[in-house]
Design a protein around this motif. Structure first.
Motif, short mmCIF file in Angstrom:
data_model
loop_
_atom_site.label_atom_id
_atom_site.label_comp_id
_atom_site.label_asym_id
_atom_site.label_seq_id
_atom_site.Cartn_x
_atom_site.Cartn_y
_atom_site.Cartn_z
N ALA A 19 81.01 39.77 60.49
CA ALA A 19 81.92 39.92 59.35
C ALA A 19 83.32 40.31 59.81
O ALA A 19 83.51 40.76 60.94
CB ALA A 19 81.38 40.99 58.40
N ASN A 20 84.25 40.13 58.93
CA ASN A 20 85.67 40.49 59.07
C ASN A 20 86.46 39.45 59.89
O ASN A 20 87.51 39.00 59.47
CB ASN A 20 85.87 41.88 59.68
CG ASN A 20 85.20 42.97 58.89
OD1 ASN A 20 85.05 42.87 57.68
ND2 ASN A 20 84.76 44.03 59.56
N PHE A 25 88.65 41.57 56.28
CA PHE A 25 87.79 42.73 56.00
C PHE A 25 87.10 42.61 54.63
O PHE A 25 87.75 42.36 53.61
CB PHE A 25 88.63 44.01 56.03
CG PHE A 25 87.86 45.26 55.77
CD1 PHE A 25 86.98 45.76 56.72
CD2 PHE A 25 87.99 45.94 54.56
CE1 PHE A 25 86.25 46.92 56.47
CE2 PHE A 25 87.27 47.10 54.31
CZ PHE A 25 86.40 47.59 55.27
N ASP A 26 85.78 42.75 54.64
CA ASP A 26 84.96 42.71 53.42
C ASP A 26 85.05 41.37 52.69
O ASP A 26 84.76 41.29 51.49
CB ASP A 26 85.34 43.85 52.45
CG ASP A 26 84.66 45.17 52.81
OD1 ASP A 26 83.97 45.23 53.85
OD2 ASP A 26 84.83 46.16 52.06
N HIS A 141 79.40 45.11 49.83
CA HIS A 141 80.47 44.19 50.25
C HIS A 141 79.80 42.85 50.55
O HIS A 141 78.65 42.82 50.99
CB HIS A 141 81.24 44.73 51.46
CG HIS A 141 80.36 45.17 52.60
ND1 HIS A 141 79.99 44.34 53.62
CD2 HIS A 141 79.75 46.35 52.85
CE1 HIS A 141 79.21 44.99 54.45
NE2 HIS A 141 79.03 46.22 54.01
N ASP A 143 80.68 40.13 52.62
CA ASP A 143 80.98 39.27 53.78
C ASP A 143 79.75 38.87 54.59
O ASP A 143 79.55 37.69 54.89
CB ASP A 143 82.07 39.89 54.67
CG ASP A 143 81.94 41.40 54.84
OD1 ASP A 143 81.02 42.01 54.26
OD2 ASP A 143 82.78 41.99 55.54
N ASN A 144 78.90 39.83 54.98
CA ASN A 144 77.71 39.49 55.76
C ASN A 144 76.70 38.71 54.92
O ASN A 144 76.15 37.69 55.35
CB ASN A 144 77.01 40.74 56.29
CG ASN A 144 77.79 41.47 57.35
OD1 ASN A 144 78.36 42.52 57.10
ND2 ASN A 144 77.86 40.91 58.54
N THR A 189 76.71 51.13 59.76
CA THR A 189 77.84 50.69 58.93
C THR A 189 78.33 51.84 58.05
O THR A 189 79.54 51.99 57.85
CB THR A 189 77.41 49.49 58.07
OG1 THR A 189 76.96 48.46 58.94
CG2 THR A 189 78.56 48.95 57.23
N ARG A 193 82.12 53.01 57.94
CA ARG A 193 82.92 52.94 56.70
C ARG A 193 83.48 54.32 56.35
O ARG A 193 84.57 54.43 55.79
CB ARG A 193 82.10 52.37 55.53
CG ARG A 193 81.80 50.88 55.71
CD ARG A 193 81.03 50.29 54.56
NE ARG A 193 81.85 49.85 53.45
CZ ARG A 193 82.52 48.69 53.40
NH1 ARG A 193 82.49 47.86 54.41
NH2 ARG A 193 83.24 48.37 52.34
N ARG A 239 88.86 52.91 63.18
CA ARG A 239 87.50 53.16 63.66
C ARG A 239 87.42 53.30 65.18
O ARG A 239 86.33 53.48 65.72
CB ARG A 239 86.58 52.01 63.22
CG ARG A 239 86.31 51.96 61.74
CD ARG A 239 85.66 50.65 61.36
NE ARG A 239 85.04 50.70 60.05
CZ ARG A 239 84.51 49.63 59.44
NH1 ARG A 239 84.55 48.44 60.02
NH2 ARG A 239 83.96 49.74 58.26
N GLY A 264 81.90 42.76 62.57
CA GLY A 264 81.49 43.60 61.44
C GLY A 264 81.97 45.03 61.65
O GLY A 264 83.13 45.27 62.01
N ALA A 265 81.06 45.97 61.44
CA ALA A 265 81.41 47.38 61.61
C ALA A 265 81.17 47.83 63.04
O ALA A 265 81.21 49.02 63.35
CB ALA A 265 80.59 48.22 60.64
N1 LIG Z 1 83.18 44.50 56.19
C1 LIG Z 1 82.14 45.40 56.63
C2 LIG Z 1 81.17 44.67 57.48
C3 LIG Z 1 80.00 45.49 57.94
O1 LIG Z 1 79.24 44.63 58.72
C4 LIG Z 1 82.76 46.56 57.39
O2 LIG Z 1 83.54 46.29 58.31
O3 LIG Z 1 82.46 47.71 57.06
#
Ligand SMILES: N[C@@H](CCO)C(=O)O
Ligand SMILES: Nc1ncnc2c1ncn2[C@@H]1O[C@H](COP(=O)(O)OP(=O)(O)OP(=O)(O)O)[C@@H](O)[C@H]1O
Length: 311
Positions: A19-20, A25-26, A141, A143-144, A189, A193, A239, A264-265
């Motif tokens: 993802a992302n 993002f999301d 969210h 995306d995934n 995740t 987040r 992050r 992703g995360a």
């Molecule tokens: N968009 C989400 C994806 C988590 O896989 C994040 O980055 O928190």
């Protein structure tokens, strides 16, 4: 719509996702050729869950299991009571808590299995939209989960009228190849987040919006733009303390001209390569498990079903 018949069995397969892709993002997801399989058989007896591969011995094997909980969400949406007994066997190839969308895949698999047990097909637009909506709600969210539902590359957004999630599937440029660097370390995740603030400076939002727009061009028509198109100011720096080693790798790969982002995360690192560059990247480091899974063109699907009466 049929009731649950003892002996009825379905097997579903769902792809992993990244993802992302930097600034999406999301919203933006990419389905990967790494799969979880779930086999479900109605027994009329009790819930029995077995797990092979990732998560075996770690995830709960009772009614707290994510695949079962997600199936129950689908049955509730259909106004159905869950079957009295179900045998679930999960074969998991998708690593957990690495940024490859394992939780979304489990949710999508559970919902698809739940639907496939009560209707013949799940690959019509209405069924996929239902799974897509419920799975994004469950993840928080889209995306995934949208990539796991539809396959390929997906762009998802929240409907302006509060009616759920919308997803489109732009045609990915055929030269794009995902390369994943997967570390032994994990990061949930939820924890990743929690590291994000509630607001970002206008300049960060504006710069990221511009690169997200550029990303759609790079993904579909101009892969030579992937390096600038994968730059983000919304989430990765915030992050960094949670995945320092991954950010060091992202920085190093980007300096070498590769379109590297956190997957992703995190903490896995994704490089959007092209056919011309995939092999040299794979040789860049031996500190990480390197995967070149290809893009999964298909999303979740039923791979087999039976109505045998053996339970
Ligand atoms: N968009 C989400 C994806 C988590 O896989 C994040 O980055 O928190
Ligand atoms: N196949 C599965 N069966 C049961 N539970 C699962 C399964 N896959 C993931 N989970 C649950 O989800 C957790 C991982 O979810 P998390 O959202 O933290 O990471 P991820 O989905 O792998 O990564 P990301 O969302 O960054 O791509 C696991 O610890 C486990 O509790």
């Amino acid at each position: 719509m049929q009731h649950f018949s003892p002996g009825r069995s379905v097997s579903v397969r769902v792809p992993a996702s990244s993802a992302n892709l930097g600034p999406g993002f999301d919203s933006i997801g990419l389905a990967l050729g790494v799969y979880d399989d779930v086999e479900a058989t109605v027994t009329g007896d009790e819930l029995q869950i077995t797990v092979e591969g990732h998560g075996a011995g770690e995830v709960p094997v009772d009614d707290g299991h994510l695949v079962w909980r997600s199936a129950c969400i689908m049955w509730a949406a259909l106004d159905l009571t869950p079957p009295k007994g179900l045998r679930l066997h999960c074969r998991n190839e998708i690593p957990h808590s690495r940024g490859l969308g394992s939780s979304a895949a489990a949710i999508v698999a559970g919902m698809a299995m739940a639907l496939a047990l009560v209707q013949e097909d799940i690959d019509d637009a209405e069924s996929l939209a239902l799974i897509n909506r419920l799975a994004a709600d469950a993840e928080g969210h889209p995306d995934n989960s949208s990539a796991s539902v539809y396959g390929g590359c997906t762009i998802s957004w929240a409907d302006d009228h509060g009616r759920g999630w919308q997803t489109i599937r732009p045609a990915l440029h055929p030269q794009i190849r995902p390369v994943l660097f997967v570390p032994a370390a994990t990061l949930s995740t939820d924890k990743a987040r929690a590291a994000l603030g509630a607001s970002v400076p206008l300049s960060a939002a504006a710069s990221t919006a511009g690169r997200a727009a550029l990303l759609t061009e790079a993904l579909t028509r101009s892969p030579e733009l992937l390096l600038p198109a994968t730059r983000d100011w919304l989430h990765q720096e915030a992050r960094r303390p949670a995945y320092e080693r991954s950010m060091e790798l992202v920085d190093r790969l980007r300096q070498q001209g590769h379109a590297a982002t956190i997957s992703g995360a995190g903490p896995a690192v994704l490089v959007l390569s092209t056919t011309d560059h995939a092999d040299p990247i794979a040789e860049l480091t031996d500190e990480w498990r390197v995967l070149t899974p290809g893009v999964a063109d298909a999303g979740v699907r039923v791979v087999s079903r039976s109505v045998a009466s053996t339970v």
